[in-house]
Design an enzyme around this catalytic site. Structure first.
Site, PDB file in Angstrom:
ATOM      1  N   ARG A   1       0.825  -1.206   0.000  1.00 39.95           N
ATOM      2  CA  ARG A   1       0.000   0.000   0.000  1.00 39.95           C
ATOM      3  C   ARG A   1       0.866   1.266   0.000  1.00 39.95           C
ATOM      4  NH1 ARG A   1      -3.497   2.396   4.596  1.00 39.95           N
ATOM      5  NH2 ARG A   1      -4.945   3.686   3.414  1.00 39.95           N
TER       6      ARG A   1
ATOM      7  N   SER B   1       7.948  10.559  -1.674  1.00 38.12           N
ATOM      8  CA  SER B   1       7.389  11.697  -0.927  1.00 38.12           C
ATOM      9  C   SER B   1       6.607  11.204   0.296  1.00 38.12           C
ATOM     10  CB  SER B   1       6.488  12.547  -1.830  1.00 38.12           C
ATOM     11  OG  SER B   1       5.529  11.741  -2.489  1.00 38.12           O
TER      12      SER B   1
ATOM     13  N   PRO C   1      -7.777   7.760  -4.164  1.00 36.51           N
ATOM     14  CA  PRO C   1      -9.168   7.323  -4.369  1.00 36.51           C
ATOM     15  C   PRO C   1      -9.847   7.052  -3.020  1.00 36.51           C
ATOM     16  CG  PRO C   1      -7.619   5.590  -5.020  1.00 36.51           C
ATOM     17  CD  PRO C   1      -6.799   6.797  -4.693  1.00 36.51           C
TER      18      PRO C   1
ATOM     19  N   ASN D   1      -3.801   8.275   5.336  1.00 35.18           N
ATOM     20  CA  ASN D   1      -2.512   7.592   5.259  1.00 35.18           C
ATOM     21  C   ASN D   1      -1.984   7.167   6.620  1.00 35.18           C
ATOM     22  OD1 ASN D   1      -2.634   8.281   2.524  1.00 35.18           O
ATOM     23  ND2 ASN D   1      -1.833  10.307   2.993  1.00 35.18           N
TER      24      ASN D   1
HETATM   25  C1  HEM Z   1      -8.985   1.174  -6.192  1.00 34.38           C
HETATM   26  C2  HEM Z   1      -8.873   2.160  -5.342  1.00 34.38           C
HETATM   27  C3  HEM Z   1      -8.417   1.941  -3.929  1.00 34.38           C
HETATM   28  C4  HEM Z   1      -9.051   2.373  -2.813  1.00 34.38           C
HETATM   29  C5  HEM Z   1     -10.321   3.194  -2.744  1.00 34.38           C
HETATM   30  C6  HEM Z   1      -8.281   1.895  -1.689  1.00 34.38           C
HETATM   31  C7  HEM Z   1      -8.588   2.140  -0.365  1.00 34.38           C
HETATM   32  C8  HEM Z   1      -8.032   1.479   0.694  1.00 34.38           C
HETATM   33  C9  HEM Z   1      -8.443   1.624   2.053  1.00 34.38           C
HETATM   34  C10 HEM Z   1      -9.522   2.579   2.551  1.00 34.38           C
HETATM   35  C11 HEM Z   1      -7.714   0.759   2.801  1.00 34.38           C
HETATM   36  C12 HEM Z   1      -7.826   0.524   4.295  1.00 34.38           C
HETATM   37  C13 HEM Z   1      -7.085   1.573   5.059  1.00 34.38           C
HETATM   38  C14 HEM Z   1      -7.373   1.468   6.525  1.00 34.38           C
HETATM   39  O1  HEM Z   1      -8.553   1.415   6.874  1.00 34.38           O
HETATM   40  O2  HEM Z   1      -6.422   1.440   7.306  1.00 34.38           O
HETATM   41  C15 HEM Z   1      -6.816   0.082   1.914  1.00 34.38           C
HETATM   42  C16 HEM Z   1      -5.912  -0.877   2.299  1.00 34.38           C
HETATM   43  C17 HEM Z   1      -4.997  -1.433   1.449  1.00 34.38           C
HETATM   44  N1  HEM Z   1      -4.762  -1.061   0.142  1.00 34.38           N
HETATM   45 FE1  HEM Z   1      -6.010   0.001  -1.002  1.00 34.38          FE
HETATM   46  N2  HEM Z   1      -7.211   1.176  -2.144  1.00 34.38           N
HETATM   47  C18 HEM Z   1      -7.243   1.193  -3.505  1.00 34.38           C
HETATM   48  C19 HEM Z   1      -6.300   0.646  -4.351  1.00 34.38           C
HETATM   49  C20 HEM Z   1      -5.144   0.022  -3.917  1.00 34.38           C
HETATM   50  C21 HEM Z   1      -4.018  -0.303  -4.745  1.00 34.38           C
HETATM   51  C22 HEM Z   1      -3.904   0.044  -6.229  1.00 34.38           C
HETATM   52  C23 HEM Z   1      -3.122  -0.940  -3.951  1.00 34.38           C
HETATM   53  C24 HEM Z   1      -1.757  -1.476  -4.311  1.00 34.38           C
HETATM   54  C25 HEM Z   1      -1.374  -1.812  -5.513  1.00 34.38           C
HETATM   55  C26 HEM Z   1      -3.713  -1.038  -2.635  1.00 34.38           C
HETATM   56  C27 HEM Z   1      -3.161  -1.707  -1.574  1.00 34.38           C
HETATM   57  C28 HEM Z   1      -3.745  -1.814  -0.326  1.00 34.38           C
HETATM   58  C29 HEM Z   1      -3.317  -2.760   0.690  1.00 34.38           C
HETATM   59  C30 HEM Z   1      -2.257  -3.828   0.519  1.00 34.38           C
HETATM   60  C31 HEM Z   1      -4.103  -2.501   1.822  1.00 34.38           C
HETATM   61  C32 HEM Z   1      -4.007  -3.203   3.182  1.00 34.38           C
HETATM   62  C33 HEM Z   1      -3.080  -2.411   4.090  1.00 34.38           C
HETATM   63  C34 HEM Z   1      -2.905  -2.998   5.478  1.00 34.38           C
HETATM   64  O3  HEM Z   1      -3.030  -4.211   5.664  1.00 34.38           O
HETATM   65  O4  HEM Z   1      -2.622  -2.214   6.391  1.00 34.38           O
HETATM   66  N3  HEM Z   1      -4.920  -0.419  -2.645  1.00 34.38           N
HETATM   67  N4  HEM Z   1      -7.012   0.545   0.626  1.00 34.38           N
HETATM   68  C1  LIG Z   2      -8.333   8.454   1.152  1.00 30.61           C
HETATM   69  C2  LIG Z   2      -8.262   9.491   2.204  1.00 30.61           C
HETATM   70  O1  LIG Z   2      -8.855   9.349   3.256  1.00 30.61           O
HETATM   71  N1  LIG Z   2      -7.482  10.521   1.946  1.00 30.61           N
HETATM   72  C3  LIG Z   2      -7.274  11.595   2.891  1.00 30.61           C
HETATM   73  C4  LIG Z   2      -5.765  11.829   2.975  1.00 30.61           C
HETATM   74  O2  LIG Z   2      -5.531  13.001   3.712  1.00 30.61           O
HETATM   75  C5  LIG Z   2      -6.167  14.171   3.214  1.00 30.61           C
HETATM   76  C6  LIG Z   2      -5.667  15.379   3.946  1.00 30.61           C
HETATM   77  O3  LIG Z   2      -5.953  15.324   5.307  1.00 30.61           O
HETATM   78  C7  LIG Z   2      -7.660  14.012   3.300  1.00 30.61           C
HETATM   79  O4  LIG Z   2      -8.323  15.189   2.838  1.00 30.61           O
HETATM   80  C8  LIG Z   2      -8.038  12.839   2.455  1.00 30.61           C
HETATM   81  O5  LIG Z   2      -9.411  12.623   2.574  1.00 30.61           O
END
Ligand code: HEM
Ligand SMILES: CC(=O)N[C@H]1CO[C@H](CO)[C@@H](O)[C@@H]1O
Ligand SMILES: *[C@@H]1O[C@H](CO)[C@@H](O)[C@H](O)[C@H]1NC(C)=O
Length: 321
Positions: free
Chosen positions: A63, A77, A162, A95
């Site tokens: 991620r 960055s 996104p 993040n």
């Molecule tokens: C398609 C649009 C995407 C959205 C809206 C999205 C959103 C998110 C969100 C909201 C989380 C959970 C964060 C949290 O609650 O702590 C997450 C976790 C994650 N995302 Fe995405 N993501 C997207 C695409 C991607 C892509 C392209 C990758 C890598 C190539 C990726 C890799 C991951 C991984 C591996 C996690 C798990 C992280 C963990 O275990 O802490 N995501 N993503």
């Molecule tokens: C996906 C997401 O929650 N992005 C946030 C990252 O941080 C900026 C700045 O605080 C927020 O505006 C975004 O919503």
């Protein structure tokens, strides 16, 4: 296996041609062949040791690479610490749950011992993400190297990540703007085969459920009660995306078929006719998912890369030189 080599060779030829066009300091597969020949082994070993200690780190590493590349290109960055005068990307709410910064620091230290001043932090993130995928059971693939580190990191820019509440049209649009096809986008979403999300990222799916005692139609009833229970522990409670959070496999796509996608942005890929075919294809054929994923990852790893004098090789990944 043979097929992988052929794809690798094709990529390599493409990159060599690109390097030829743009001069010596352009990204290439063998960028460090003279200046840091041991780099692949050093990074692979460090990631492997880290994952033995904590297999849940694979998700955050993957991620991290996505968040780095999405905001101002793959230029590390995301690693910059905030200062008195500047709030950096890593401190944005979207993040905050990123992890693995210490591992990147350790790899950087080791590489500074072996080949001082040569390897960019952006390349380290990209390689660590690649190795995390492979070491969790995913595809093995090579990526071009030679990214330079950027000199800016601003919290404001992360607004462009996104949102988990996006529907498939919005996902198609924002990924399209960055040069990704619908197929690339679905394959990249398959990264969610690793890791977890916090309740804060998916509780929007429950509001209807909670307020009206009706099951959200896009959610399987059992899964709705599972995540509802998870969320009863608060916004930071974690829910795995699929049944095997530390294994890179295609179970994520099975979950979507079973109405057990965690985020709105996950489930929408099965619910929308524009993306459903890819979900079904990847659920049926894991090799096809791996092939498309690695191709899309190489593409992502080259987003707005800074070559040559457009960036620097940071001495400390957390600070601009
Ligand atoms: C398609 C649009 C995407 C959205 C809206 C999205 C959103 C998110 C969100 C909201 C989380 C959970 C964060 C949290 O609650 O702590 C997450 C976790 C994650 N995302 Fe995405 N993501 C997207 C695409 C991607 C892509 C392209 C990758 C890598 C190539 C990726 C890799 C991951 C991984 C591996 C996690 C798990 C992280 C963990 O275990 O802490 N995501 N993503
Ligand atoms: C996906 C997401 O929650 N992005 C946030 C990252 O941080 C900026 C700045 O605080 C927020 O505006 C975004 O919503
Ligand atoms: C997706 O979301 C956008 C913005 O909220 C909305 O305009 C559009 O109608 C939605 N598309 C679908 C297919 O639901």
């Amino acid at each position: 296996m043979m097929f992988r080599y052929v794809i690798g060779a094709m990529l390599l030829m493409g990159m060599v041609a690109k390097g030829f066009r743009f001069g010596v300091d352009a990204v290439s597969m063998n960028y460090y062949i003279m200046s840091c020949p041991m780099i692949d082994g050093i990074v692979r070993d460090a990631v492997s040791r880290a994952l033995q200690d904590d297999p849940t780190l694979a998700g955050p590493l993957l991620r991290m690479h996505f968040h780095d590349c999405w905001i101002q290109g793959c230029d590390a960055s995301i690693l910059i610490d905030s200062t008195k005068d500047n709030t950096a990307e890593k401190d944005s709410p979207g993040n905050l749950s990123l992890r693995g910064y210490e591992l990147i620091d350790n790899i950087k230290d080791e590489l500074e011992d072996q080949c001082p001043g040569v390897v960019s932090c952006a390349d380290i993130i990209a390689m660590a993400a690649r190795d995390a995928v492979f070491l969790s059971g995913g595809p093995i693939y090579d990526i071009p190297k030679g990214r330079k580190d950027g000199r800016r990191s601003k919290i404001e820019y992360t607004i462009n990540l996104p949102f988990p509440t996006f529907n498939s049209s919005e996902l198609i649009r924002v990924f399209g703007q960055r040069g990704f096809t619908i197929q690339d986008m679905v394959a990249l979403s398959g990264a969610h085969t690793l890791g977890v999300a916090r309740c804060a990222s998916f509780k929007n799916r429950l509001s209807k459920f909670d307020n009206t005692h009706e099951v959200d139609p896009s959610l399987d009833a059992n899964f709705a009660s599972t995540i509802s229970k998870t969320c009863s522990a608060g916004d930071k409670a974690e829910q795995p995306f699929d049944a095997s959070r530390n294994d890179f496999d295609n179970l994520y796509f099975h979950a979507l078929q079973n109405k057990a996608g965690l985020l709105t942005s996950d489930q929408t890929l099965f619910d929308s006719p524009r993306t459903r075919g890819f979900v079904n294809g990847y659920a049926m054929n894991e090799a096809m998912f791996f092939m498309d994923f690695q191709r899309a990852m190489v593409k992502m790893s080259l987003l707005d890369v800074k070559e040559g004098a457009k960036g620097e090789v940071r001495r400390d990944c957390r600070k601009i030189n």
